[in-house]
Design a protein around this motif. Structure first.
Motif, PDB file in Angstrom:
ATOM      1  N   THR A  59      -9.084  -3.801  -1.028  1.00  0.00           N
ATOM      2  CA  THR A  59      -9.191  -2.618  -1.878  1.00  0.00           C
ATOM      3  C   THR A  59      -8.170  -2.766  -3.005  1.00  0.00           C
ATOM      4  OG1 THR A  59      -7.536  -1.350  -0.656  1.00  0.00           O
ATOM      5  CG2 THR A  59      -9.835  -1.188   0.099  1.00  0.00           C
ATOM      6  N   ALA A  60      -8.345  -1.991  -4.037  1.00  0.00           N
ATOM      7  CA  ALA A  60      -7.393  -2.043  -5.148  1.00  0.00           C
ATOM      8  C   ALA A  60      -5.985  -1.692  -4.672  1.00  0.00           C
ATOM      9  CB  ALA A  60      -7.839  -1.093  -6.259  1.00  0.00           C
ATOM     10  N   GLN A  61      -5.885  -0.729  -3.747  1.00  0.00           N
ATOM     11  CA  GLN A  61      -4.572  -0.327  -3.255  1.00  0.00           C
ATOM     12  C   GLN A  61      -3.935  -1.435  -2.413  1.00  0.00           C
ATOM     13  OE1 GLN A  61      -3.876   3.774  -2.586  1.00  0.00           O
ATOM     14  NE2 GLN A  61      -2.974   3.424  -0.570  1.00  0.00           N
ATOM     15  N   GLU A  62      -4.730  -2.094  -1.569  1.00  0.00           N
ATOM     16  CA  GLU A  62      -4.215  -3.235  -0.798  1.00  0.00           C
ATOM     17  C   GLU A  62      -3.782  -4.355  -1.733  1.00  0.00           C
ATOM     18  OE1 GLU A  62      -6.925  -2.854   3.294  1.00  0.00           O
ATOM     19  OE2 GLU A  62      -7.677  -3.950   1.547  1.00  0.00           O
ATOM     20  N   ASN A  63      -4.569  -4.580  -2.765  1.00  0.00           N
ATOM     21  CA  ASN A  63      -4.267  -5.610  -3.759  1.00  0.00           C
ATOM     22  C   ASN A  63      -2.940  -5.306  -4.457  1.00  0.00           C
ATOM     23  OD1 ASN A  63      -6.007  -6.891  -6.715  1.00  0.00           O
ATOM     24  ND2 ASN A  63      -4.758  -7.958  -5.242  1.00  0.00           N
ATOM     25  N   ALA A  64      -2.771  -4.065  -4.883  1.00  0.00           N
ATOM     26  CA  ALA A  64      -1.548  -3.667  -5.578  1.00  0.00           C
ATOM     27  C   ALA A  64      -0.334  -3.778  -4.667  1.00  0.00           C
ATOM     28  CB  ALA A  64      -1.685  -2.249  -6.111  1.00  0.00           C
ATOM     29  N   SER A  65      -0.483  -3.386  -3.426  1.00  0.00           N
ATOM     30  CA  SER A  65       0.640  -3.443  -2.485  1.00  0.00           C
ATOM     31  C   SER A  65       1.060  -4.885  -2.213  1.00  0.00           C
ATOM     32  CB  SER A  65       0.259  -2.756  -1.169  1.00  0.00           C
ATOM     33  OG  SER A  65       0.020  -1.362  -1.385  1.00  0.00           O
ATOM     34  N   ARG A  66       0.088  -5.782  -2.075  1.00  0.00           N
ATOM     35  CA  ARG A  66       0.422  -7.185  -1.817  1.00  0.00           C
ATOM     36  C   ARG A  66       1.083  -7.828  -3.035  1.00  0.00           C
ATOM     37  NH1 ARG A  66      -2.233 -11.701  -2.930  1.00  0.00           N
ATOM     38  NH2 ARG A  66      -4.197 -10.640  -3.359  1.00  0.00           N
ATOM     39  N   LEU A  67       0.579  -7.523  -4.218  1.00  0.00           N
ATOM     40  CA  LEU A  67       1.091  -8.167  -5.429  1.00  0.00           C
ATOM     41  C   LEU A  67       2.447  -7.619  -5.871  1.00  0.00           C
ATOM     42  CD1 LEU A  67      -2.177  -8.511  -7.553  1.00  0.00           C
ATOM     43  CD2 LEU A  67      -1.013 -10.271  -6.212  1.00  0.00           C
ATOM     44  N   THR A  68       2.787  -6.408  -5.414  1.00  0.00           N
ATOM     45  CA  THR A  68       4.097  -5.851  -5.743  1.00  0.00           C
ATOM     46  C   THR A  68       5.103  -6.034  -4.614  1.00  0.00           C
ATOM     47  OG1 THR A  68       3.463  -3.664  -4.898  1.00  0.00           O
ATOM     48  CG2 THR A  68       3.109  -4.083  -7.258  1.00  0.00           C
ATOM     49  N   GLY A  69       4.592  -6.337  -3.410  1.00  0.00           N
ATOM     50  CA  GLY A  69       5.483  -6.487  -2.260  1.00  0.00           C
ATOM     51  C   GLY A  69       5.991  -5.165  -1.735  1.00  0.00           C
ATOM     52  N   GLN A  70       5.320  -4.082  -2.082  1.00  0.00           N
ATOM     53  CA  GLN A  70       5.729  -2.757  -1.606  1.00  0.00           C
ATOM     54  C   GLN A  70       4.520  -1.851  -1.484  1.00  0.00           C
ATOM     55  OE1 GLN A  70       7.874  -0.600  -5.033  1.00  0.00           O
ATOM     56  NE2 GLN A  70       8.094  -2.773  -5.561  1.00  0.00           N
ATOM     57  N   SER A  71       4.668  -0.769  -0.743  1.00  0.00           N
ATOM     58  CA  SER A  71       3.566   0.164  -0.565  1.00  0.00           C
ATOM     59  C   SER A  71       3.299   0.919  -1.866  1.00  0.00           C
ATOM     60  CB  SER A  71       3.900   1.161   0.554  1.00  0.00           C
ATOM     61  OG  SER A  71       2.851   2.074   0.730  1.00  0.00           O
ATOM     62  N   VAL A  72       2.068   0.860  -2.338  1.00  0.00           N
ATOM     63  CA  VAL A  72       1.703   1.492  -3.611  1.00  0.00           C
ATOM     64  C   VAL A  72       0.558   2.463  -3.369  1.00  0.00           C
ATOM     65  CG1 VAL A  72       0.763   1.109  -5.922  1.00  0.00           C
ATOM     66  CG2 VAL A  72       2.404  -0.514  -4.958  1.00  0.00           C
ATOM     67  N   GLU A  73       0.675   3.647  -3.916  1.00  0.00           N
ATOM     68  CA  GLU A  73      -0.393   4.637  -3.859  1.00  0.00           C
ATOM     69  C   GLU A  73      -1.063   4.699  -5.231  1.00  0.00           C
ATOM     70  OE1 GLU A  73      -1.658   6.585  -1.458  1.00  0.00           O
ATOM     71  OE2 GLU A  73      -0.353   5.677   0.074  1.00  0.00           O
ATOM     72  N   LEU A  74      -2.317   4.281  -5.307  1.00  0.00           N
ATOM     73  CA  LEU A  74      -3.020   4.296  -6.579  1.00  0.00           C
ATOM     74  C   LEU A  74      -3.748   5.619  -6.788  1.00  0.00           C
ATOM     75  CD1 LEU A  74      -4.712   0.766  -6.731  1.00  0.00           C
ATOM     76  CD2 LEU A  74      -2.494   1.465  -7.640  1.00  0.00           C
ATOM     77  N   PRO A  75      -3.679   6.160  -7.985  1.00  0.00           N
ATOM     78  CA  PRO A  75      -4.483   7.345  -8.284  1.00  0.00           C
ATOM     79  C   PRO A  75      -5.948   6.965  -8.444  1.00  0.00           C
ATOM     80  CG  PRO A  75      -3.369   6.600 -10.267  1.00  0.00           C
ATOM     81  CD  PRO A  75      -2.880   5.726  -9.143  1.00  0.00           C
ATOM     82  N   TYR A  76      -6.811   7.937  -8.416  1.00  0.00           N
ATOM     83  CA  TYR A  76      -8.245   7.717  -8.638  1.00  0.00           C
ATOM     84  C   TYR A  76      -8.798   6.638  -7.696  1.00  0.00           C
ATOM     85  CZ  TYR A  76      -6.448   9.771 -12.964  1.00  0.00           C
ATOM     86  OH  TYR A  76      -5.783  10.556 -13.884  1.00  0.00           O
ATOM     87  N   SER A  77      -8.459   6.772  -6.413  1.00  0.00           N
ATOM     88  CA  SER A  77      -8.867   5.760  -5.439  1.00  0.00           C
ATOM     89  C   SER A  77     -10.385   5.646  -5.333  1.00  0.00           C
ATOM     90  CB  SER A  77      -8.274   6.089  -4.059  1.00  0.00           C
ATOM     91  OG  SER A  77      -8.685   7.380  -3.631  1.00  0.00           O
ATOM     92  N   GLU A  78     -11.104   6.699  -5.756  1.00  0.00           N
ATOM     93  CA  GLU A  78     -12.559   6.652  -5.712  1.00  0.00           C
ATOM     94  C   GLU A  78     -13.142   5.624  -6.678  1.00  0.00           C
ATOM     95  OE1 GLU A  78     -11.493   9.692  -8.888  1.00  0.00           O
ATOM     96  OE2 GLU A  78     -10.744   9.052  -6.922  1.00  0.00           O
ATOM     97  N   CYS A  79     -12.310   5.119  -7.574  1.00  0.00           N
ATOM     98  CA  CYS A  79     -12.766   4.114  -8.550  1.00  0.00           C
ATOM     99  C   CYS A  79     -12.661   2.685  -8.032  1.00  0.00           C
ATOM    100  CB  CYS A  79     -11.971   4.252  -9.849  1.00  0.00           C
ATOM    101  SG  CYS A  79     -12.344   5.760 -10.778  1.00  0.00           S
ATOM    102  N   CYS A  80     -12.181   2.527  -6.812  1.00  0.00           N
ATOM    103  CA  CYS A  80     -12.114   1.187  -6.232  1.00  0.00           C
ATOM    104  C   CYS A  80     -13.532   0.695  -5.942  1.00  0.00           C
ATOM    105  CB  CYS A  80     -11.284   1.207  -4.951  1.00  0.00           C
ATOM    106  SG  CYS A  80     -11.234  -0.379  -4.094  1.00  0.00           S
ATOM    107  N   ALA A  81     -13.834  -0.539  -6.360  1.00  0.00           N
ATOM    108  CA  ALA A  81     -15.190  -1.083  -6.215  1.00  0.00           C
ATOM    109  C   ALA A  81     -15.405  -1.820  -4.897  1.00  0.00           C
ATOM    110  CB  ALA A  81     -15.493  -2.028  -7.377  1.00  0.00           C
ATOM    111  N   THR A  82     -14.352  -2.038  -4.125  1.00  0.00           N
ATOM    112  CA  THR A  82     -14.467  -2.812  -2.888  1.00  0.00           C
ATOM    113  C   THR A  82     -15.083  -1.970  -1.782  1.00  0.00           C
ATOM    114  OG1 THR A  82     -12.482  -4.061  -3.475  1.00  0.00           O
ATOM    115  CG2 THR A  82     -13.214  -4.189  -1.189  1.00  0.00           C
TER     116      THR A  82
END
Length: 379
Positions: A59-82
């Protein structure tokens, strides 16, 4: 179709030509690759992508968390295409797919030939040895993968018409043995050029031979290395990138748009600090039509990737009926360099002297490398 393939001069061989006027921004064609695969180190570092089409499996949120090395909460999670509910895997090996459709296409096209039938990453299967050997030769930043050759040959082995599949592959192989050797050495680099024999032996041990004998000779293997070195097209996908595209289509008020832009700037700063420039699922693909596009230092079209590994060739300016449709084999930085530098790079990587309109118009330039070229290379 708004284009046709024609024979051009002896240097180019074939090319794409417009059959009608094509306006700027028009999609000239879309094409799925003959084969594609993720880069070996990209996969090893946990960039999860469909083993067939390279669609992100995070998911976009999993992607962001892995690439930043920290837990990230993305807004507009309904826009994730996965859509993780559609994900599936090969029953006999670790290959993951974004859907049953991709799994089916892979099995029908090549995977049943090259499945290692083991979940063990330390398996001694010849294909695992081949991939691990390649990884020790081709470190990031990656530009190609030996596994593209494996899938290309497996595709021939799976084809109900092997002769037609071989002929389709041979359309990419049109150089001399010496030229193939030069390109193979360039692909591996001077330090690892001596490993060609090892890679060849591992490939021969990994695949059945019937129907692909000509490609399993040493000269045939050199030809395949040259093929992927000159025709392999880089492909990148990103769960975050897809999420951003969907968010940007939302009818957000101006203050929310500004807040989102600030959030993105901070997110990319965090990702840059943690993983640098390696943000995407990256791989390489081989396309039949796109590979017929010749180079120009003043291109009128460019490949884009709107749907995972599917390529879309788009006109970057108006193209007149009868005009050749050309892309650039050089990146944007190189296109700004001198005629001498562009020609040198094209000869080094593709073994031809560019005679495009831009190079011909700059024939009076000195054959020297400018300070600007050196600066661009440093950047």
């Amino acid at each position: 179709m708004n284009f046709e393939i024609r024979t051009t001069d002896s240097q180019k061989g074939k090319g794409l030509f417009a059959k009608c006027n094509i306006p700027k921004g028009s999609v000239i064609f879309e094409e799925d690759p003959l084969v594609s695969c993720q880069f070996s180190w990209n996969a090893a570092y946990g960039y999860l992508a469909c083993d067939h089409c390279l669609r992100p499996l995070e998911t976009a949120q999993e992607n962001a968390s892995r690439l930043t090395g920290q837990s990230v909460e993305l807004p507009y999670s309904e826009c994730c295409a996965t859509d993780k509910s559609k994900m599936t895997k090969c029953s006999d090996c670790p290959a993951l797919y974004c859907s049953d459709q991709c799994k089916f296409e892979a099995l029908e096209s090549y995977h049943s030939i090259i499945c290692v039938h083991s979940e063990d990453p330390n398996s001694q299967h010849p294909l695992v040895k081949l991939n691990e050997t390649w990884k020790q030769i081709h470190f990031p930043p990656e530009t190609n993968s030996i596994m593209l050759i494996v899938r290309l040959l497996a595709r021939i082995l799976k084809s109900p018409n092997k002769e037609a599949a071989v002929a389709q592959t041979l359309q990419f192989c049109h150089r001399t043995v010496n030229e193939d050797a030069d390109l193979a050495h360039k692909l591996l680099g001077e330090k690892f050029a001596g490993q060609i024999t090892l890679l060849h032996n591992l490939l021969v041990a990994a695949l059945p031979h019937e129907g692909i004998e000509r490609f399993l000779t040493y000269e045939g293997f050199l030809s395949l290395l040259a093929l992927i070195g000159t025709n392999g097209q880089g492909v990148g996908t990103s769960a975050i990138g897809e999420w951003i595209k969907h968010v940007e289509k939302l009818p957000l008020p101006d203050d929310e748009k500004k807040a989102f832009d600030v959030f993105l700037d901070q997110l990319y700063d965090q990702m840059d600090e943690h993983v640098g420039e390696f943000l995407n699922n990256e791989g390489v693909a081989l396309y039949s039509l796109q590979s017929a596009c010749n180079h120009s230092c003043s291109p009128n079209a460019e490949p884009q990737f709107p749907y995972n590994h599917r390529v879309s060739l788009t006109a970057t300016r108006d193209i007149e009926e009868g005009e050749e449709i050309c892309i650039s084999y050089l990146d944007e930085c190189f296109l700004e360099r001198s005629r001498h530098s562009r020609r040198k790079e094209l000869m080094r990587n593709y073994l031809f002297v560019c005679r495009c309109s831009k190079c011909e118009s700059e024939a009076d330039q000195e054959d020297v490398t400018s300070e600007e070229d050196d600066q661009c290379e440093d950047d």
